[in-house]
Design an enzyme around this catalytic site. Structure first.
Site, PDB file in Angstrom:
ATOM      1  N   GLN A  90      49.922  17.810  26.262  1.00 32.16           N
ATOM      2  CA  GLN A  90      49.588  17.511  27.649  1.00 32.16           C
ATOM      3  C   GLN A  90      48.421  18.377  28.124  1.00 32.16           C
ATOM      4  O   GLN A  90      47.783  18.068  29.110  1.00 32.16           O
ATOM      5  CB  GLN A  90      50.814  17.726  28.555  1.00 32.16           C
ATOM      6  CG  GLN A  90      51.919  16.712  28.312  1.00 32.16           C
ATOM      7  CD  GLN A  90      53.102  16.863  29.250  1.00 32.16           C
ATOM      8  OE1 GLN A  90      54.237  16.898  28.794  1.00 32.16           O
ATOM      9  NE2 GLN A  90      52.876  16.944  30.545  1.00 32.16           N
ATOM     10  N   ARG A 100      59.059  15.813  34.911  1.00 29.61           N
ATOM     11  CA  ARG A 100      58.557  14.930  35.977  1.00 29.61           C
ATOM     12  C   ARG A 100      58.698  15.552  37.365  1.00 29.61           C
ATOM     13  O   ARG A 100      59.202  14.944  38.305  1.00 29.61           O
ATOM     14  CB  ARG A 100      59.260  13.575  35.948  1.00 29.61           C
ATOM     15  CG  ARG A 100      58.357  12.516  36.585  1.00 29.61           C
ATOM     16  CD  ARG A 100      58.834  11.121  36.409  1.00 29.61           C
ATOM     17  NE  ARG A 100      57.821  10.217  36.929  1.00 29.61           N
ATOM     18  CZ  ARG A 100      57.475   9.078  36.352  1.00 29.61           C
ATOM     19  NH1 ARG A 100      58.065   8.683  35.250  1.00 29.61           N
ATOM     20  NH2 ARG A 100      56.557   8.311  36.881  1.00 29.61           N
ATOM     21  N   CYS A 101      58.294  16.814  37.453  1.00 28.53           N
ATOM     22  CA  CYS A 101      58.231  17.425  38.777  1.00 28.53           C
ATOM     23  C   CYS A 101      57.242  18.557  38.670  1.00 28.53           C
ATOM     24  O   CYS A 101      56.953  19.038  37.593  1.00 28.53           O
ATOM     25  CB  CYS A 101      59.589  17.975  39.211  1.00 28.53           C
ATOM     26  SG  CYS A 101      60.117  19.432  38.329  1.00 28.53           S
ATOM     27  N   GLU A 132      55.251  12.451  40.307  1.00 22.18           N
ATOM     28  CA  GLU A 132      56.547  13.123  40.221  1.00 22.18           C
ATOM     29  C   GLU A 132      57.371  13.016  41.488  1.00 22.18           C
ATOM     30  O   GLU A 132      58.575  13.265  41.474  1.00 22.18           O
ATOM     31  CB  GLU A 132      56.304  14.572  39.815  1.00 22.18           C
ATOM     32  CG  GLU A 132      55.597  14.601  38.471  1.00 22.18           C
ATOM     33  CD  GLU A 132      55.006  15.947  38.107  1.00 22.18           C
ATOM     34  OE1 GLU A 132      54.875  16.198  36.904  1.00 22.18           O
ATOM     35  OE2 GLU A 132      54.671  16.735  38.990  1.00 22.18           O
TER      36      GLU A 132
END
Lengths: 809, 288
Positions: free
Chosen positions: A240, A387-388, A763
């Protein structure tokens, strides 16, 4: 090359043809993804490539008495078996973590969690490697296992980290126990205590946010290829943050950074799982350096779920102090953070608990205090932001559950309690008591729109009737209404707050216009499915008047892309998206000079019109950006260098603060514990909307993962530290059948400091969705005085709640 | 998730398959749809040295009526079961059950024989076959023998199949016209095994239950034929008291394991809930 757009088109028509910001442009990357033509790491096949695989620990905590690799090495097709003993002389048996700890690359003298990497087998193919793993004989002496984080700091708790047992100061200050990692606090402790002492009502609960895993469909993997002649290493991987990986590899290996080529090709989902550095990367690199041929490492599903970065595992004792009519006076929160065997949290380095201090949420309160203790246990390490933004989902869960339990104790409607305590639009920029400066928001507007859309008051009336019917024995269903009003903090981040291992968290864009007016642009971020190739092109299309279809976006190759910190924490739009707009504006400024030269007017006499500069008052006199591009190379004004390109490294002045109002209606069958989501409405405000279709897709995906986390996902351990259910048979990944139908909506409150006013959205639905589902479940049982019900809310646990409440007679 | 090495055989006849299995002995496993065996091989919980794929044996496929029985070839896929007009007319509970197995992709591969013969208590067909009073045709070196589904299962993955034997067909007596039926399955998601499931077939006359049979899935290490529970329904109007009694009797014979689907007590209770719902639905479908 003096092609002009047909003059009959209006500005609006020309703007539509650009497919710029605000349009539902179809995702250009989907053409290859939907036809099976993506290029993922496992598609990389090089001549002579070998395959590496791990021998993993069967124990959660044990001393390694011996490792016998002789039988494995004797198997035809096996080229090497690496153990910690082989890495020690290279000082590579441990690697630094993002959190300032070290992590064993291969277990050194003992294992600290089940499935920990013990030895790395390198063979001609995957099958031989898998056979060889079974031939490595490891003798273990089991040690007492520590699974419960609440027992980690007991005086006689087993010592886990012998490697740092004498190091009583960690990366974030003193350690008070051999299993203690850090203590971190923020806010006004005394002021908060004082506010609590005076309050009419104190509401206190312990909210556990259980251990889950991001579980991207593509697992973590890499191919390392060392060219010994050139002294260059090429590393393809599911990264990522490819540039950060290049820097870390350089620092660890000693190879100069310009001789390391890190390439992140297409990535099949990340969700935080692919931020960190893993043993597989190090071992593949070492094996390729030693053997001089390419080495591939690919995790299988069980390895992914049980070893590479988990998420959450926060135990949050949360208190709100309020007046009896519902004005919140203070918040106090203590977190016990279970980090597993090594502190490998992926947070900006100064933030050991991420941005947990956003936990005062959307509510105006004068004072708050947050403290966090991190502890070691015999579990896999990690603590990534699934996902935050960093620990924001935990923070939002704590405040949004606390609002509900406070409302219950006050006998107030929880929507009304929220409205009463909202930060008001005129208070922005708002200085929150735990340090952040919220850039913008209009919470009452969003809340009202959402409540009207779902018919909130009517739902409460229906619920009241259902509760009466339940009490009369006419139905076996309980109706729950979930609310979540969240404030996210995304776009890490300003260099004054954020760095990773000393690298400031800017991001970048480089835009180059070709002579014929098409564009290649490169960013320091890396899409894992977010649709960057589509949306960055839309920003440029609007800024420069070049059709999005004529713009190619490229990411992931560290040789060509400008340095950036990658994609996670909803940071791409707030950082690289901003850099894209700024770089485009640099180009536009030069284009204006060229246009003025070509039209023989002063720059100030020109105005921008969608895709061209035109002379003010003489709209038929213009030069399109395409014409300007040609001229920039071939007939630039005197004293102006040829070409039309720009780069921008963007250090954001602040985070961005997306927010949203979510409502969920749920029906729970008390006889089976099965919960059915009848309705889910999500209103998101992410500022300026670049591509509404991609936003909607992001919201759908984030809500689906929120549904999964709240309603079933769990990485569970038994008392011996055996990881339970690390496969998709047990780890809940909902299919289209289980997934509720999503209703999406929006308001637009642009970020005042972002060049295009955008805030990031990937997110938000996860952050807002998890408490919304959990609140719906809790709300269903609330009239029976069930108390807080911990996640995950899978059927058997909800059935147990019914059993506890005597509903099954 | 990488299986050990094995040899692959694809015989064209039952005789060839049996001969291979006899010759290769314990090291060989017959392969039907593969959706239980292959995952076990990938995790190396099963390490057969030979796989004998039955897919090319045409004789093992098909559904036909023979006397008062329906005979289904072991390699008939669940997809075929779902699409069969004959089963829809005579044994609709097979279609209802098949639709609750895994997902459409797996049902294209998964077979009734594999589902029944593997001895996995999580499979749905075994309890249904017990409920229906089916018998299995087992073909081995000494010819064909029949074993009742209710006698076939010994423990998890242990069955009456001897080495060298293949389950070749399933024979099911056709229930009376107008029978009521239902298969109720509680599962966490598509593709999951049952937390608990119940198959019920019954007949009604004059408002009373005249016969009943019950099978329970995945609440013990074998499928369960709940004979006493079924007997408790016969002669009743299937009222609450009768269902309460049957549920209690059914729960009493369960011994589920605790797993990710829930603790044992939950799975026992869910067997009861599934039975109650299946019986109620079967009653609503039965012609009086």
């Amino acid at each position: 090359m003096n092609v002009q757009a047909p003059i009959e088109l209006t500005s609006a028509e020309r703007a539509e043809k650009l497919q710029g910001m605000g349009c539902k442009r179809k995702r250009v990357e989907d053409i290859r993804f939907t036809q099976g033509k993506g290029n993922y790491v496992d598609d990389v096949k090089l001549p002579g490539m070998l395959f590496g695989d791990f021998v993993r620990s069967s124990h959660a905590h044990a001393r390694i008495k011996s490792i016998d690799t002789s039988k494995a090495k004797a198997l035809p097709g096996v080229l090497a078996v690496l153990t910690a003993a082989d890495l020690k002389p290279l000082n590579l048996h441990y690697m630094p973590t993002l959190a300032g700890d070290v992590q064993a690359v291969l277990a050194d003298e003992k294992v600290l969690f089940q499935n920990q990497e013990v030895a790395f087998v390198v063979a001609k193919d995957r099958y031989i490697a898998a056979d060889a793993i079974e031939l490595v004989e490891v003798e273990y002496e089991p040690l007492p296992v520590l699974v419960d984080p609440f027992k980690a700091l007991e005086p006689d708790a087993p010592l886990l980290r012998e490697d740092i047992k004498d190091k009583m100061t960690g990366a974030h200050g003193p350690r008070k126990h051999h299993n203690h990692i850090f203590f971190w606090d923020i806010g006004d402790k005394d002021g908060t205590d004082e506010a609590f002492a005076k309050a009419d009502v104190v509401s206190k609960d312990m909210f556990t946010y259980h251990r889950v895993h991001p579980s991207p469909l593509e697992t973590c993997q890499c191919v390392a290829s060392m060219d010994k002649i050139k002294g260059e290493l090429t590393l393809w991987g599911t990264f990522q943050a490819p540039h950060v990986i290049r820097t870390v590899v350089s620092l660890i290996s000693g190879l100069p950074e310009h001789k390391i080529h890190v390439i992140a090709p297409d990535i099949g989902g990340g969700f935080g799982n692919k931020v960190g550095a893993y043993s597989g990367y190090v071992c593949a690199v070492v094996a390729s350096i030693v053997l001089g041929v390419p080495v591939k490492w690919v995790e299988d599903r069980m390895e992914n779920l049980s070893t590479t970065s988990f998420a959450r595992d926060y135990h949050m004792t949360t208190e709100l102090a309020a007046t009896k009519d519902g004005k919140i006076l203070a918040m106090r929160c203590h977190v016990l953070a279970d980090h597993g065997a090594f502190d490998a949290c992926a947070d900006p380095s100064k933030w050991p608990a991420g941005f947990m201090n956003i936990c005062t949420g959307s509510y105006d309160m004068p004072v708050a205090y947050l403290s966090v203790d991190g502890v070691y246990t015999n579990k896999a390490s990690g603590g990534v932001a699934y996902r935050c933004s960093f620990r924001v989902t935990e923070a939002v869960y704590a405040i949004e559950r606390a609002i509900e339990t406070l409302a219950q104790r006050l006998g107030m409607d929880s929507a009304d309690l929220r409205i009463k305590n909202f930060i008001q639009p005129e208070q922005f920029p708002y200085h929150a008591p735990l340090g952040w400066e919220y850039d913008s928001g209009n919470y009452p507007l969003a809340m009202k729109k959402a409540m009207d859309a779902v018919g909130y008051r009517a739902l409460r009336a229906e619920q009241k009737q259902k509760q009466e019917a339940f009490k009369r024995g006419e139905t076996r269903e309980l109706m729950g209404i979930g609310i979540s009003f969240f404030t996210e903090i995304v776009g890490a981040g300003p260099s004054k707050n954020c760095d990773i291992l000393g690298v400031a968290m800017f991001d970048s864009a480089e835009i180059r216009i070709h002579p014929t007016g098409s564009i290649i642009a490169r960013m320091g971020t890396k899409s894992q499915g977010q649709g960057h190739e589509t949306t960055y092109a839309q920003i440029i299309a609007t800024e420069l008047g070049i059709p999005a279809d004529d713009i190619m976006i490229e990411e992931g190759n560290t040789d060509t892309a400008p340095y950036g910190l990658g994609t996670y924490g909803s940071r791409s739009t707030p950082t690289a998206g901003a850099a894209t707009a700024v770089a485009a504006r640099k180009i536009k400024a030069k284009a204006q000079m060229i246009a003025a030269h070509l039209l023989e007017v002063h720059e100030g006499d020109l105005e921008w019109d969608v895709d061209r500069f035109r002379v003010k008052g003489l709209p038929e006199k213009f030069k399109t950006m395409k014409e300007i591009a040609w001229a920039s190379y071939n007939s630039p004004p005197p004293n102006l260098e040829p070409g039309l390109e720009a780069v921008n490294y963007y250090d954001p002045p602040n985070m961005t603060y997306p927010f949203g109002a979510y409502f969920c209606v749920m029906d729970i069958d008390v006889d089976t514990g099965v919960a059915k989501t009848r309705r889910f409405y999500a209103l998101d405000d992410c500022g300026t909307r670049i591509n509404p279709m991609i936003i909607e897709g992001q919201v759908h995906g984030g809500l689906t993962e929120a549904f999964a986390v709240a309603m079933g996902q769990e990485i569970r351990y038994d008392e011996q530290g055996n990881v339970m259910g690390a496969s998709f048979m047990d780890f809940f990944l909902p299919t289209a059948v289980e997934t509720p139908k999503w209703e999406t909506d929006y308001t637009v409150t642009p970020s005042p400091h972002h060049p295009i006013g955008a805030k990031g959205v990937g997110e938000s639905p996860h952050v807002g969705g998890v408490p919304c589902f959990s609140n719906a479940v809790n709300d269903a049982f609330a009239f029976l005085n069930a108390g807080h019900i911990q996640m995950p809310h899978d059927a058997w646990r909800l059935w147990k709640v019914g059993e506890r409440l005597g509903l099954h007679v | 998730m990488i299986p050990g090495s094995f040899d692959y055989h694809r015989p064209k006849s039952v005789a060839d398959a049996v001969a291979l299995l006899v010759k290769l002995g314990e090291d060989a496993r017959p392969l039907a749809g593969g959706h239980s065996l292959i995952p076990m091989m990938k995790t190396r919980l099963a390490t057969p040295e030979h796989l004998v794929d039955l897919r090319a044996i045409g004789d093992l496929k098909g559904i036909r009526e023979e006397g008062g029985d329906i005979v289904i070839g072991a390699m008939t896929t669940q997809h075929t079961l779902i699409g069969s007009d004959l089963l829809a007319a005579k044994l609709p509970i097979i279609r209802e059950t098949s639709l609750l197995i895994a997902d459409p992709q797996i049902r294209y591969m998964g077979t009734i024989g594999g589902n029944a013969a593997n001895g996995d208590p999580g499979n749905d067909m075994p309890a249904l076959m017990q409920c229906l009073g089916a018998s299995y045709e087992l073909t081995g070196p000494n010819g064909v023998r029949r074993v009742a589904a209710r006698e076939f299962y010994q423990a998890a993955y242990f069955t009456a199949l001897e080495t060298g034997e293949i389950l070749t067909a399933i024979r099911i007596p056709v229930p009376p016209v107008g029978h009521g039926y239902a298969y109720e399955k509680l599962k966490r998601k598509i593709g999951d095994y049952a937390t608990a499931a119940a198959a019920v077939v019954l007949t009604m006359s004059g408002g009373k239950c005249t016969s009943a049979s019950i099978g329970l899935t995945n609440v013990a290490d074998t499928p369960l034929w709940a004979e006493e529970a079924a007997n408790a329904l016969v002669g009743t109007a299937l009222d609450k008291a009768a269902l309460d009694k049957a549920v209690a009797l059914a729960e009493a014979i369960t011994s589920p394991a605790a797993d990710g689907r829930g603790p044992a007590e939950y799975r026992t209770k869910m067997a009861g809930v599934m039975l109650r719902r299946a019986a109620e639905r079967a009653k609503s479908r039965a012609k009086n």
